[in-house]
Design a protein around this motif. Structure first.
Motif, mmCIF file in Angstrom:
data_model
loop_
_atom_site.group_PDB
_atom_site.id
_atom_site.type_symbol
_atom_site.label_atom_id
_atom_site.label_comp_id
_atom_site.label_asym_id
_atom_site.label_seq_id
_atom_site.Cartn_x
_atom_site.Cartn_y
_atom_site.Cartn_z
ATOM 1 N N LYS A 264 0.863 -1.189 0.000
ATOM 2 C CA LYS A 264 0.000 0.000 0.000
ATOM 3 C C LYS A 264 0.896 1.234 0.000
ATOM 4 O O LYS A 264 1.677 1.442 0.930
ATOM 5 N N ASP A 269 -2.735 10.194 3.447
ATOM 6 C CA ASP A 269 -4.124 9.775 3.619
ATOM 7 C C ASP A 269 -4.892 10.817 4.425
ATOM 8 O O ASP A 269 -4.831 10.843 5.656
ATOM 9 N N ASP A 287 1.570 6.422 5.464
ATOM 10 C CA ASP A 287 0.602 5.464 4.921
ATOM 11 C C ASP A 287 1.114 4.759 3.649
ATOM 12 O O ASP A 287 0.425 3.933 3.074
ATOM 13 N N GLU A 348 -9.361 3.452 2.004
ATOM 14 C CA GLU A 348 -8.799 3.510 0.653
ATOM 15 C C GLU A 348 -7.705 2.483 0.395
ATOM 16 O O GLU A 348 -7.482 2.087 -0.744
ATOM 17 N N THR A 373 -0.383 -0.267 6.019
ATOM 18 C CA THR A 373 -0.861 0.421 7.223
ATOM 19 C C THR A 373 -2.368 0.540 7.025
ATOM 20 O O THR A 373 -2.882 1.587 6.656
HETATM 21 ZN ZN ZN Z 1 -4.793 4.760 4.678
#
Ligand code: ZN
Ligand code: BES
Ligand code: MN
Length: 496
Positions: A264, A269, A287, A348, A373
């Motif tokens: 990710k 974020d 993030d 997300e 995360t």
């Molecule tokens: Zn996030």
């Protein structure tokens, strides 16, 4: 940091600082701590501080002696390793980190660490000390104008054993330690400097340096590939997204298994339209830690060269609110064809990973691991100590568990049974992207499981562990580099 192996007698070693471990035995037969070396001059040098009770062997206790008699070393650091009974490479790794952190703060630039004599396997001891030393040598104060840049420049490991074998252990540990710190550097950067484009460029540069193939795709290709879940997050940001594919394909490796590492890479974020509170939002620069983890792991693998194919994928984008941003209630079609009702735009990570995982399968990966995360709920469940592990395959989990143990990282398995599936049901689409507050780490993993399908897969939720909330004796506050070592160990083991 330079690393070196020495087989010389500790007392004969000329160094700025010799480091030796003291262990606490804490029983009637052995009330005094032990100095973990057979070297008589060294034991003699430590005898007084042991006799007067200054050294107890308590974890991370440091006692520094100057000009110790009959030693060529300028200083002797006696560092506590805790209870002798539970002393293992895990503790040793942290003790080495603590020694580095305490010495570099005193402007010492080099040290020689004695492998403790208490029966640990010398190979794993050498690895633990080197890895721990690299962890301890990292500081996050990059942008301080008065940065002192206090670092250890050289570590010598003093050990007994086969020079070739121990030398190889040391070399491998150095690669792993450097790769973990490479990940930490990426995670440490703020979002204005570590945009999706910048993150992709760092991956490209790493790949060029280490002979990996690297492809980077932008918005057009992401849309062409019908990555509707990934794009739904990226559409709200003015920063272009990046899909990074790093390939490690050694010629001597069989076509299968092929491991897919999917990270990710949310470089910031905000939560999107379901915006996060201002308090603590600055932390959401980390993030992208899952993505940085995969870049660091690929770096290590390219240098260690195990005989296994590995593809690293990073889904990099910001999650922003804007006139272009997706809204709660929107329905998105993922690359796999599954429809997703967006309940919360702040969930997300699972959206970008859904397409990342599907793409990895399409590229032929037979085994998948993602790192993210992903949820605050994982932090609620496991705190800052253990990362969460989820698996749809017990055999793969067991293998990972052994690799994790060797790597000396803390992770804990959480459940994934079908009964949780109910909480991601949607009225309008196949699934929702948020299962609500309860069991949030599990329902997020259940969402990902839909996209791993029948491919053996592990999910690592590193929300609570990718960032150290305070300074520890062995590691600075800031990015931790969690999971790099376990992933590398796992891939090495898979290669046989
Ligand atoms: Zn996030
Ligand atoms: N990036 C966050 C998770 C996170 C929280 C990471 C704390 C590090 C520290 C993730 O994108 C997120 O916002 N998750 C939501 C999911 C919810 C909306 C279902 C959360 O955990 O609150
Ligand atoms: Mn979020």
């Amino acid at each position: 940091m330079k690393t070196e192996l020495s087989l010389s007698t500790p007392a004969e070693l000329a160094t700025e600082c010799l480091v030796t471990v003291a262990l606490d035995h804490g029983d009637k037969d052995q009330p005094q701590p032990s100095i973990e070396t057979a070297d008589r001059s060294l034991r003699h040098a430590a005898a007084e501080v042991i006799a007067n009770g200054e050294v107890t062997g308590k974890s991370f206790e440091t006692t520094l002696l100057y000009n110790p008699a009959n030693l060529k070393a300028k200083r002797l650091l006696i560092i506590g390793g805790g209870k002798a009974k539970s002393f293992s490479p895990f503790e040793l790794r942290r003790v080495a980190g603590a020694a580095v952190r305490s010495l570099k703060a005193r402007s010492i630039r080099s040290l020689a660490f004695l492998v403790p004599s208490n029966g640990l396997n010398v190979d794993s001891a050498v690895r633990a000390i080197i890895e721990g030393a690299f962890v301890g040598n990292f500081d996050p104060d990059t942008y301080k104008s008065d940065r002192k840049d206090q670092r250890i420049d050289a570590v010598t490991i003093v050990a007994n054993g086969d020079h070739t074998r121990l030398g190889r252990a040391l070399e491998e540990a150095r690669i792993i330690g450097e790769s973990q710190n490479f990940t930490r550097q990426l995670v440490n950067e703020p979002s204005n400097r570590m945009t999706p484009t910048a993150l992709a460029e760092h991956a490209r540069e790493m790949c060029a340096d280490s002979g990996l193939k690297c492809e980077i795709y932008g918005a057009e290709k992401i849309k062409d590939l019908k990555m509707g879940a990934f794009w739904s997050v990226a559409q709200g940001s003015d920063e272009p997204p990046a899909l990074v594919i790093m390939r490690y394909e050694p010629e001597d490796a069989p076509p299968k298994p092929m491991l897919g590492l999917v990270g990710k890479g949310i470089t910031f974020d905000t939560g999107g339209i379901s915006i996060k509170p201002a308090d603590g939002m600055e932390k959401m620069k980390y993030d992208m830690a899952g993505g940085a983890t995969m870049i660091g792991a690929m770096r290590a693998l390219s240098l260690l060269r195990p005989r296994i194919r590995v593809i690293g994928i990073v889904c990099a984008t910001e999650n922003m609110p804007s006139g272009h941003a997706q809204k709660p209630g929107d329905v998105q079609i993922a690359m796999s064809g599954k429809s997703i009702e967006i309940i919360n735009t702040d969930a997300e990570g699972r959206l970008v990973l859904a397409d990342g995982l599907h793409y990895a399968r399409q590229l032929g990966c037979t085994h998948l691991i993602d790192a993210a995360t992903l949820t605050g709920a994982c932090v609620v469940a496991l705190g800052y100590v253990n990362a969460g592990v989820f698996a749809n395959n017990d055999e793969m989990y067991q293998r990972f568990e052994r690799a994790r143990e060797r790597a000396g990282e803390k992770m804990w398995r959480l459940p994934l049974d079908e009964e949780y599936k109910e909480s991601i049901r949607s009225n309008i689409a196949d699934i929702v992207n948020s299962g609500g507050r309860y069991g949030g780490a599990v329902t997020a993993a259940m969402f990902l499981k839909e996209f791993a399908e029948d491919t053996p897969w592990l999910h690592l939720d590193i929300a609570g562990t990718a960032w150290m909330e305070e300074n520890k004796p062995w590691i600075a506050k800031g990015p931790s580099g969690i999971a790099v070592r376990s992933l590398v160990e796992f891939a090495k083991d898979f290669a046989g």
